[in-house]
Structure formats: structure tokens, C-alpha cells
Design an enzyme around this catalytic site. Structure first.
Site, PDB file in Angstrom:
ATOM      1  N   HIS A   1      15.599 -25.002  -1.624  1.00 14.45           N
ATOM      2  CA  HIS A   1      17.007 -25.292  -1.932  1.00 14.45           C
ATOM      3  C   HIS A   1      17.936 -24.634  -0.935  1.00 14.45           C
ATOM      4  O   HIS A   1      18.953 -25.195  -0.558  1.00 14.45           O
ATOM      5  CB  HIS A   1      17.355 -24.785  -3.325  1.00 14.45           C
ATOM      6  CG  HIS A   1      16.556 -25.434  -4.381  1.00 14.45           C
ATOM      7  ND1 HIS A   1      16.708 -26.765  -4.684  1.00 14.45           N
ATOM      8  CD2 HIS A   1      15.588 -24.973  -5.176  1.00 14.45           C
ATOM      9  CE1 HIS A   1      15.861 -27.068  -5.637  1.00 14.45           C
ATOM     10  NE2 HIS A   1      15.152 -26.006  -5.952  1.00 14.45           N
TER      11      HIS A   1
ATOM     12  N   GLU B   1       4.894 -46.235   7.506  1.00 15.42           N
ATOM     13  CA  GLU B   1       4.629 -44.832   7.817  1.00 15.42           C
ATOM     14  C   GLU B   1       3.148 -44.481   7.650  1.00 15.42           C
ATOM     15  O   GLU B   1       2.752 -43.334   7.811  1.00 15.42           O
ATOM     16  CB  GLU B   1       5.503 -43.903   6.967  1.00 15.42           C
ATOM     17  CG  GLU B   1       5.478 -44.176   5.482  1.00 15.42           C
ATOM     18  CD  GLU B   1       6.551 -43.402   4.716  1.00 15.42           C
ATOM     19  OE1 GLU B   1       7.010 -42.365   5.201  1.00 15.42           O
ATOM     20  OE2 GLU B   1       6.908 -43.860   3.610  1.00 15.42           O
TER      21      GLU B   1
ATOM     22  N   ASP C   1       6.167 -39.396   8.891  1.00 14.81           N
ATOM     23  CA  ASP C   1       4.815 -39.518   8.344  1.00 14.81           C
ATOM     24  C   ASP C   1       3.909 -40.305   9.290  1.00 14.81           C
ATOM     25  O   ASP C   1       2.744 -39.956   9.460  1.00 14.81           O
ATOM     26  CB  ASP C   1       4.860 -40.210   6.980  1.00 14.81           C
ATOM     27  CG  ASP C   1       5.201 -39.215   5.886  1.00 14.81           C
ATOM     28  OD1 ASP C   1       4.633 -38.110   5.904  1.00 14.81           O
ATOM     29  OD2 ASP C   1       6.040 -39.535   5.025  1.00 14.81           O
TER      30      ASP C   1
ATOM     31  N   CYS D   1      13.776 -44.790  10.647  1.00 16.97           N
ATOM     32  CA  CYS D   1      14.462 -43.832   9.767  1.00 16.97           C
ATOM     33  C   CYS D   1      13.849 -42.440   9.809  1.00 16.97           C
ATOM     34  O   CYS D   1      14.275 -41.557   9.082  1.00 16.97           O
ATOM     35  CB  CYS D   1      14.518 -44.346   8.335  1.00 16.97           C
ATOM     36  SG  CYS D   1      12.910 -44.448   7.541  1.00 16.97           S
TER      37      CYS D   1
HETATM   38  C1  PEP Z   1       9.432 -40.504   7.364  1.00 14.81           C
HETATM   39  O1  PEP Z   1       8.313 -40.274   6.907  1.00 14.81           O
HETATM   40  O2  PEP Z   1       9.667 -40.699   8.560  1.00 14.81           O
HETATM   41  C2  PEP Z   1      10.612 -40.551   6.480  1.00 14.81           C
HETATM   42  C3  PEP Z   1      11.758 -40.992   6.909  1.00 14.81           C
HETATM   43  O3  PEP Z   1      10.504 -40.107   5.225  1.00 14.81           O
HETATM   44  P1  PEP Z   1      10.280 -38.594   4.745  1.00 14.81           P
HETATM   45  O4  PEP Z   1      10.703 -37.684   5.870  1.00 14.81           O
HETATM   46  O5  PEP Z   1      11.144 -38.461   3.534  1.00 14.81           O
HETATM   47  O6  PEP Z   1       8.837 -38.542   4.455  1.00 14.81           O
HETATM   48 MG    MG Z   2       7.846 -40.438   4.810  1.00 18.83          MG
END
Ligand code: PEP
Ligand code: MG
Length: 581
Positions: free
Chosen positions: A190, A433, A457, A504
Site C-alpha cells: 500500500h 500476455e 507478463d 498496456c
Molecule cells: C501486463 O502483464 O503487462 C499488464 C499490463 O498487467 P499486470 O501488470 O497488471 O499484470
Molecule cells: Mg499481466
């Protein structure tokens, strides 16, 4: 001496240390007289009442400073004080061992905190900290000790703590905290989330790395990007970091000039720069920075730090608030990505040796279908208030997407039966991913309207390098040729099927990667808000058509060093172009 921890929130801080005392008190282990037992129970209940009142006040104050969602942790703390398992344990110790209330609370905290701490799971370790925090607050009331307060002499300081609990954070005045250093903690704690939200530089994970403890008054320098910490450094290092900080601050100011500038390449192609958010509160800053939408809303944070699941109604309100704030800009809602290190306490998880390859994300949603459909109905209900896109995480097969889509159809039908309107045309996509998804991207493209590549990921699974393991952090290489080839395969599949394609993961926020995206024909990037302007700056000076010519070359490279060298060369050409223009 430089000590390297983990950078958890970017920025440079220079200043005197204030070392937060841990709240540990000497507590007598003297047995109580059996006749005093009723009085001990009375004291325990009075202590619980005072602790709850204090937590409520802290929560109210904190909500003003950092907002509703981050301060919700105090509801979880209040819930611990109501938890029958915890309270039975305390009462049992008083009754059976004739211990005073504070000694019984101390023993119960140790028992539960140790139990959680033993678990490998980072999230559970952080819950151990919550139990210690709430138990210590209760002890404080039982023995009448004063609250541990920070110095109130208006001098800004770098806060140093063994571990920093959410309620200690609540006592901070963010105007006075230049930076934060903790020995323990993880980037998902947190405090790390709070530090990033407030833009406070933060270095953590220094446990066992210091030869001697930091003292209040030591002069510290921290670099929240690299994770570097300097204790009482010589003047030349101080000067270096003063310059680095000035540069960081100036650059931040200068980049603000780009807020209203459209993100167009040097040859006129538009790139959509969107924000990744973990809470609705982060939207204000995203909008102020000029994000043209949200490419990833990590909804699992709505499910964390609470004692029960968020209801359909509650989620609908959250998604509605988010999409209304965005006006007509899109909000991409990723369905629950729990499991791994994120385990809400009210859900049961199996014991797993490899939780990141285990029961998580879409696998949970397809297993606990009511949980999933509750979220889907909430997303659908909010979809009438703006432009919402729905995205499934961690997909690895066509079958999973079809099952998710069938549940989506059921959720839609349930709303129709309740006469609740929603966007019938809601777009559905998935994050790529998992390597399997990348390999069958052509088949998956037939099932959805867009892909978003979760490079965080994807890289860890393609390279078999745990993204949270500091011992092999150097092997986590976004510029590995294998990564580039996988990215190309996914982009080609999306283009061939004529569906949307975005990035993303964190790599989207790395300005060095801009030519890769343009070369692969990817024009939608979603990233941490702080990265939007640096990436935009790079886009403005890069020609998409040149990147298209270079991408074949990049794909031929056998090592990441070669790839990075080529990218550097391209940047130099772009810089020369800027110079001659
Ligand atoms: C990713 O895996 O790139 C992603 C955007 O999701 P997270 O970082 O939440 O796993
Ligand atoms: Mg991810």
C-alpha cells in the site's frame, strides 16, 4: 557508499533522515488475579472502542488527503478488530493463561502475523503487517502510550522506517515528506501505491543491505527510479544529485508544455496515448496529463483491502464514475486479475507452488462464474454512461474466450430481463500476455474486437524470468529478440484480422521502444501516467515510415544489445533531423 534497494516511485530526494520509531513497548507478562478477569475483558472492550474511533478519525482525515480508495484500508483494520477468530484468540489467552489484555493482544498478533508471514505470498505478508498495525494500536490504547508522531518543526525530511504501515502513513504530512525509505515492503504494498499516487520518491527493500542503521539526522539521497540510497555522501555526490534532481524537475516542467500537443509522428501519424489506472482517483491526473482514454483499468484493486466482495451496485457506481469523468474518451476495463500476489482475504485460494502459473485471472473468473458475472453486469450497467471496452486477462485458449463471451451473453440477458439498459455494442478484447495466446493470435483474433499486449507478463513467460525476483532482474529483458519476434507475430495477426491492437505493459511507457511500435504498426499505447509526456516527446520526433523500414533489421538482430544499439542510432538520426529542421 551507494546502497541499491528497489525503486518504487520515481524522483530524487535529498534531505535529513527522520527514522520512525517502531511502536514496540515493554509489556509485563505477570499473570493477573483470577478475580481481575472481568476487569481485563472490560479493558479489552474499551481499548477496541477507542481504537475503532481513532481509526475512523484517521480514515476521515486521510480521505481528504489521498482519497477514498486508498483510505479504505482502515475499514479493513476496523474489520480485524471485529474478527471473531482474532478476538476469540485474545479472549482465550486471557481466560486460559491469566494474561493482562495487552499481553494477550501481543501474543495473538504474533501468532497471526507469523502465520501470514510464513506464507510465500507477498500479498499475505503485507496482511501480516496490517494485523501488527491494528494490534499495536490496540495495545497503545490498553497501556495508554502516546501516538508515535513525526517531528512537527516544518522541516521537510526523508522518512525512514523498518516497514511503514498504512496508519503510520496516515500521520504523514505529504508536504513535509521529501521521500520514503523502508527496509521491507514490496512494490505492490500500500505504501508503494500511495507514494506513486502522491508522486513521492520511494526506495524499499533495503533489509540486510545496510552495514549500520540509518540515524535520524543523517543526510540521505534517494533515487526512486534506480533504487539507489546514499547515506551522508561526500559533497561531489550531493552536487551530482542536486543536478540530477534539477534536471528531473526541469524536464518534468518542460514536458508539461506537450500536454495539449497532439501525439503525431514527424510524418503525421497519430498515436493514441492512454493511461493505466488502478483507481478512479488516478483519473484526474491522467486527464490533466492529456491521456486520450484509459487503456487499462486494473479492477482487482477494487476487490482488495476489504472484508467482503464488492457488490454489483458498488462496482457499477465505480465504473460509472470513471467513465463519466472521461467524457467521451474510452475506458478499458480489465476484468478481475486476482491470484498470484493479489489474494483478497474473503476468497479461498488453493495452496500453490507456482501461483503465477496457477489459479488466477480469467481462470478464476471461469471457475467462479457468479463472481465474474457480477463484475460483467456492473461493467455493462456502467456502459450506458460513456464508452466502455471490456478486456479479459491471462487468456491462453480460444475456448476460454468463448466461455467468457457466453457468460457475458448471460449477463446481458439478465440485465435485459431486469429492463436495465446497457451498450449492446460494447467492444470486447483480451490481453495477450501468455505465449500460447501469442502463438494462436490469429485464432483468438476471430473471437474479439481488440488485443492489448501485456508485456509485463508476456516477457516473464517468454523468457521464463519471474518479474518479481530481484536475483534475476537483469535477465528480465524487454529488448530480447524473442520478445520482439513475439510482438511482431501478435501485431501481424491483429492487422490481418483487422482488429484493434494496443500495448498496456510497462514497455509502452519506455520511450526507447517507440520505433518498435511504429515499425510494427501499433498506434495505441497505454501506460503509467508519468510516462505519457516522455513517450509523446519521442513520438513527435520519430518518423513512422522510417521505423517501418528499420523494423526488418531490428527483427534480424540476435541480441538485445544490438537491438538497443539500433534504437539508439535511430534516435540519433531523429535528433539530427530535429536539429536540421
Ligand atoms: C501486463 O502483464 O503487462 C499488464 C499490463 O498487467 P499486470 O501488470 O497488471 O499484470
Ligand atoms: Mg499481466
Amino acid at each position: 557508499m551507494t546502497i541499491r534497494g528497489i525503486g518504487a516511485s520515481a524522483g530524487i530526494a535529498l534531505g535529513k533522515a527522520f527514522v520512525l520509531p517502531t511502536w514496540e513497548w515493554e509489556i509485563s507478562d505477570q499473570p493477573i488475579d483470577v478475580n481481575d478477569m472481568a476487569r481485563e475483558f472490560e479493558r479489552l472492550y474499551a481499548g477496541i472502542r477507542s481504537s475503532k474511533m481513532e481509526l475512523k478519525n484517521i480514515k476521515d482525515e486521510l480521505t481528504q488527503v489521498i482519497g477514498q480508495e486508498e483510505s479504505n484500508i482502515f475499514d479493513a483494520h476496523m474489520a480485524i478488530l471485529d474478527d471473531p477468530v482474532f478476538m476469540n484468540e485474545v479472549q482465550g489467552i486471557i481466560r486460559r493463561q491469566y494474561k493482562a489484555a495487552e499481553a494477550a493482544v501481543k501474543e495473538a498478533i504474533e501468532k497471526f502475523a507469523n502465520m501470514f508471514d510464513l506464507l510465500e505470498d507477498q500479498y499475505m505478508k503485507e496482511r501480516a503487517m496490517d494485523i501488527k498495525d491494528v494490534g499495536n494500536r490496540l495495545i497503545k490504547h490498553l497501556i495508554g502510550a502516546p501516538e508515535v508522531k513525526l517531528p512537527d518543526d516544518n522541516q521537510p525530511f526523508v522518512l525512514v522506517a523498518k516497514e511503514l504501515t498504512p496508519s503510520q502513513w496516515a500521520n504523514l504530512n505529504p508536504d513535509h515528506v521529501l521521500g520514503v525509505v523502508t527496509m521491507a515492503g514490496g512494490p505492490t504494498s500500500h505504501t508503494a501505491i500511495m507514494a506513486r499516487t502522491l508522486g513521492i520518491p520511494y526506495v524499499l527493500g533495503l533489509e540486510g543491505k545496510l552495514n549500520q542503521p540509518i540515524q535520524t539526522g543523517d543526510f540521505l539521497i534517494i533515487d526512486g527510479e534506480t533504487g539507489d540510497l546514499h547515506i551522508n555522501p561526500p559533497q561531489n555526490i550531493i552536487n551530482r544529485y542536486i543536478q540530477k534532481k534539477q534536471k528531473f524537475d526541469q524536464n518534468k516542467e518542460k514536458l508539461k508544455e506537450l500536454i495539449g500537443v497532439p501525439a503525431k509522428t514527424a510524418d503525421g501519424q497519430t498515436v493514441r496515448l492512454e493511461a493505466n489506472i488502478n483507481s478512479v482517483k488516478e483519473l484526474d491526473i491522467a486527464i490533466r496529463t492529456g491521456a486520450c482514454g484509459v487503456g487499462l483499468f486494473r479492477t482487482e484493486y477494487i476487490y482488495m483491502d476489504r472484508s467482503q466482495m464488492p457488490s454489483e451496485e458498488e462496482q457499477t457506481q465505480i465504473y460509472r464514475q470513471a467513465v463519466e469523468k472521461l467524457g467521451n474518451k474510452p475506458l478499458t476495463i480489465r476484468t478481475l486479475d486476482i491470484g498470484g500476489d493479489k489474494r483478497p482475504e474473503y476468497l479461498e485460494f488453493p495452496q500453490e507452488d507456482n501461483p503465477f502459473l496457477g489459479y488466477r485471472a480469467i481462470r478464476i473468473s471461469l471457475d467462479q462464474t457468479e463472481l465474474f458475472k457480477t463484475q460483467l453486469r456492473a461493467v455493462l450497467r456502467a456502459s450506458r454512461y460513456g464508452k466502455i471496452k471490456l478486456m479479459y486477462p491471462m487468456v491462453s485458449s480460444v475456448d476460454e474466450v468463448r466461455r467468457a463471451n457466453r457468460l457475458l451473453e448471460e449477463a446481458k440477458q439478465e440485465l435485459r430481463e431486469r429492463n436495465i439498459p446497457f451498450d449492446e455494442q460494447i467492444e470486447v478484447g483480451l490481453t495477450i500476455e501468455v505465449p500460447a495466446a501469442a502463438m494462436i493470435a490469429d485464432a483468438l483474433a476471430k473471437e474479439v474486437q481488440f488485443f492489448s499486449i501485456g508485456t509485463n507478463d508476456l516477457i516473464q513467460y517468454v523468457l521464463a524470468v519471474d518479474r518479481m525476483n530481484e536475483h534475476i532482474a537483469h535477465m528480465y529483458d524487454p529488448y530480447h529478440p524473442a520478445v520482439l519476434r513475439v510482438l511482431k507475430q501478435i501485431a501481424d495477426a491483429a492487422h490481418q484480422a483487422n482488429i484493434g491492437i494496443a500495448i498496456c505493459g510497462e514497455m509502452a511507457g519506455d520511450a526507447r521502444a517507440v520505433p518498435i511500435w511504429l515499425g510494427l504498426g501499433i498506434h495505441e499505447l497505454s501506460m503509467a501516467v508519468q510516462s505519457i509526456l516522455p513517450v509523446k516527446e519521442r513520438i513527435l520526433s520519430t518518423s513512422a515510415s522510417v521505423c517501418k523500414e528499420w523494423i526488418g533489421d531490428l527483427l534480424q538482430c540476435g541480441t538485445s544489445r544490438e537491438i538497443l544499439e539500433r534504437l539508439n542510432e535511430m534516435e540519433s538520426c531523429a535528433a539530427a533531423h530535429r536539429g536540421s529542421a
